[in-house]
Design an enzyme around this catalytic site. Structure first.
Site, PDB file in Angstrom:
ATOM      1  N   ASP A  44       0.838  -1.201   0.000  1.00  0.00           N
ATOM      2  CA  ASP A  44       0.000   0.000   0.000  1.00  0.00           C
ATOM      3  C   ASP A  44       0.870   1.247   0.000  1.00  0.00           C
ATOM      4  O   ASP A  44       1.669   1.456   0.916  1.00  0.00           O
ATOM      5  CB  ASP A  44      -0.897   0.004   1.238  1.00  0.00           C
ATOM      6  CG  ASP A  44      -1.778   1.250   1.316  1.00  0.00           C
ATOM      7  OD1 ASP A  44      -2.945   1.170   0.920  1.00  0.00           O
ATOM      8  OD2 ASP A  44      -1.281   2.301   1.783  1.00  0.00           O
ATOM      9  N   TYR A  49       2.783  10.017  -0.606  1.00  0.00           N
ATOM     10  CA  TYR A  49       3.919   9.490   0.157  1.00  0.00           C
ATOM     11  C   TYR A  49       5.249   9.736  -0.556  1.00  0.00           C
ATOM     12  O   TYR A  49       6.312   9.571   0.042  1.00  0.00           O
ATOM     13  CB  TYR A  49       3.774   7.984   0.390  1.00  0.00           C
ATOM     14  CG  TYR A  49       2.546   7.551   1.135  1.00  0.00           C
ATOM     15  CD1 TYR A  49       1.706   8.458   1.794  1.00  0.00           C
ATOM     16  CD2 TYR A  49       2.197   6.199   1.187  1.00  0.00           C
ATOM     17  CE1 TYR A  49       0.575   8.041   2.463  1.00  0.00           C
ATOM     18  CE2 TYR A  49       1.063   5.769   1.861  1.00  0.00           C
ATOM     19  CZ  TYR A  49       0.259   6.696   2.488  1.00  0.00           C
ATOM     20  OH  TYR A  49      -0.866   6.263   3.149  1.00  0.00           O
ATOM     21  N   LYS A  74      -3.005   5.833  -4.058  1.00  0.00           N
ATOM     22  CA  LYS A  74      -4.097   6.748  -3.734  1.00  0.00           C
ATOM     23  C   LYS A  74      -3.938   8.084  -4.451  1.00  0.00           C
ATOM     24  O   LYS A  74      -2.823   8.520  -4.742  1.00  0.00           O
ATOM     25  CB  LYS A  74      -4.135   6.997  -2.219  1.00  0.00           C
ATOM     26  CG  LYS A  74      -4.103   5.732  -1.373  1.00  0.00           C
ATOM     27  CD  LYS A  74      -4.084   6.045   0.117  1.00  0.00           C
ATOM     28  CE  LYS A  74      -3.763   4.811   0.931  1.00  0.00           C
ATOM     29  NZ  LYS A  74      -2.333   4.458   0.891  1.00  0.00           N
ATOM     30  N   HIS A 107      -7.797   9.510  -1.515  1.00  0.00           N
ATOM     31  CA  HIS A 107      -7.041   9.537  -0.264  1.00  0.00           C
ATOM     32  C   HIS A 107      -7.762  10.265   0.868  1.00  0.00           C
ATOM     33  O   HIS A 107      -7.680   9.867   2.031  1.00  0.00           O
ATOM     34  CB  HIS A 107      -5.673  10.191  -0.519  1.00  0.00           C
ATOM     35  CG  HIS A 107      -4.628   9.803   0.465  1.00  0.00           C
ATOM     36  ND1 HIS A 107      -3.273   9.823   0.174  1.00  0.00           N
ATOM     37  CD2 HIS A 107      -4.699   9.379   1.743  1.00  0.00           C
ATOM     38  CE1 HIS A 107      -2.593   9.432   1.231  1.00  0.00           C
ATOM     39  NE2 HIS A 107      -3.435   9.163   2.194  1.00  0.00           N
TER      40      HIS A 107
END
Length: 280
Positions: A44, A49, A74, A107
């Site tokens: 994931d 990120y 996401k 997200h």
């Protein structure tokens, strides 16, 4: 590996590996490589990120057939909207080095989520995504999205751990045919989770760590979990939870830890909405 069946028939591993806050590319690639070597098959990540490329590199080097992997990423708030979502999906796919995605999530429940969902529905119907879902959606936001669109989200990834157990929300999701997935299964150690005497006493009886007890508790609740670590020994220990089962008494005792509130922040707080929406 135990799996859950999503509302469109796609099977998803109940235990995966998360990479939130693994900002260093070398460290992220190494952690994902260790996870894949250990036996994790679900990874994931997220555009926000900034480590999709590192995840993709680890996947490419693993030699594991693509069909055996379940990859999630996401779409961030600043990229919401139908036109932007298409472009950001292509960017994520390029970063990951993939030609299809297993799960794509909105997200946060902010911005043009309806435009984003229209794009995701089209990508899903084109076969470029196997399942689409959301993250951090409260029941009212999820119901609103569900009522006004063609495809019901397959997953809602929300904060779920012993101090915020989401029992009522999980039942709501079950009623809607949406799979609950936990982010922050260890509450990032808040409220001294890793020193909790109750969890430790349960772990001692099984010869397991507090982290293993928490993950086993989630799995037994049919909550998908994606623990994160950059320490090889912990990555491997977090995977070692399928050789024991918590008793009903253990599960009942863990239920007493529920504070029924976030250990982090409230997604309905206007200050949080402003803060997250200003992150690009």
């Amino acid at each position: 590996m135990e799996k859950v069946r999503l509302n469109n028939g796609v099977e998803m591993p109940i235990l995966g590996f998360g990479v939130y806050q693994i900002n260093d590319a070398v460290q992220c690639e190494r952690a994902v490589s260790v996870a894949l070597e250990t036996g994790y098959r679900s990874i994931d990540t997220a555009a926000a990120y900034h480590n999709e490329q590192a995840v993709g590199a680890a996947i490419a080097q693993s030699g594991i057939p693509r069909g055996q992997l379940f990859i999630t990423t996401k779409l961030w708030i600043s990229d919401a909207g139908e036109e932007k979502a298409f472009k950001e999906f292509e960017k994520s796919m390029k970063n990951l080095g993939l030609d299809y995605l297993d799960l794509y999530l909105i997200h946060q429940p902010y911005g043009d989520i309806y435009g984003s969902w229209r794009a995701m529905e089209k990508l899903y119907k084109q076969g470029l995504i196997r399942a689409i879902g959301v993250s951090n959606f409260q029941p009212d936001r999820l119901m609103d999205l569900l009522i006004h669109n063609d495809i019901t989200p397959a997953v809602n990834q929300i904060e779920t751990h012993p101090y915020h157990q989401q029992v009522e929300t999980q039942q709501f999701l079950i009623d809607q045919g949406v799979q609950i997935e936990s982010w922050g299964p260890f509450a990032e150690g808040r409220n001294n989770l890793f020193k909790n005497k109750l969890l430790q006493s349960i772990g001692d009886r099984y010869g397991k760590s507090i982290a293993q007890v928490v993950l086993r508790w989630l799995v037994q609740r049919k909550v998908v979990a994606i623990p994160k670590s950059v320490t090889e020994s912990r990555i491997r220990k977090n995977f070692d939870i399928f050789d024991f089962e918590l008793s009903p008494e253990d599960v009942e005792s863990i239920s007493t830890l529920d504070l029924k509130r976030s250990a982090f922040f409230d997604h309905r707080d206007p200050k949080i909405v402003t803060l997250l929406s200003n992150i690009h």
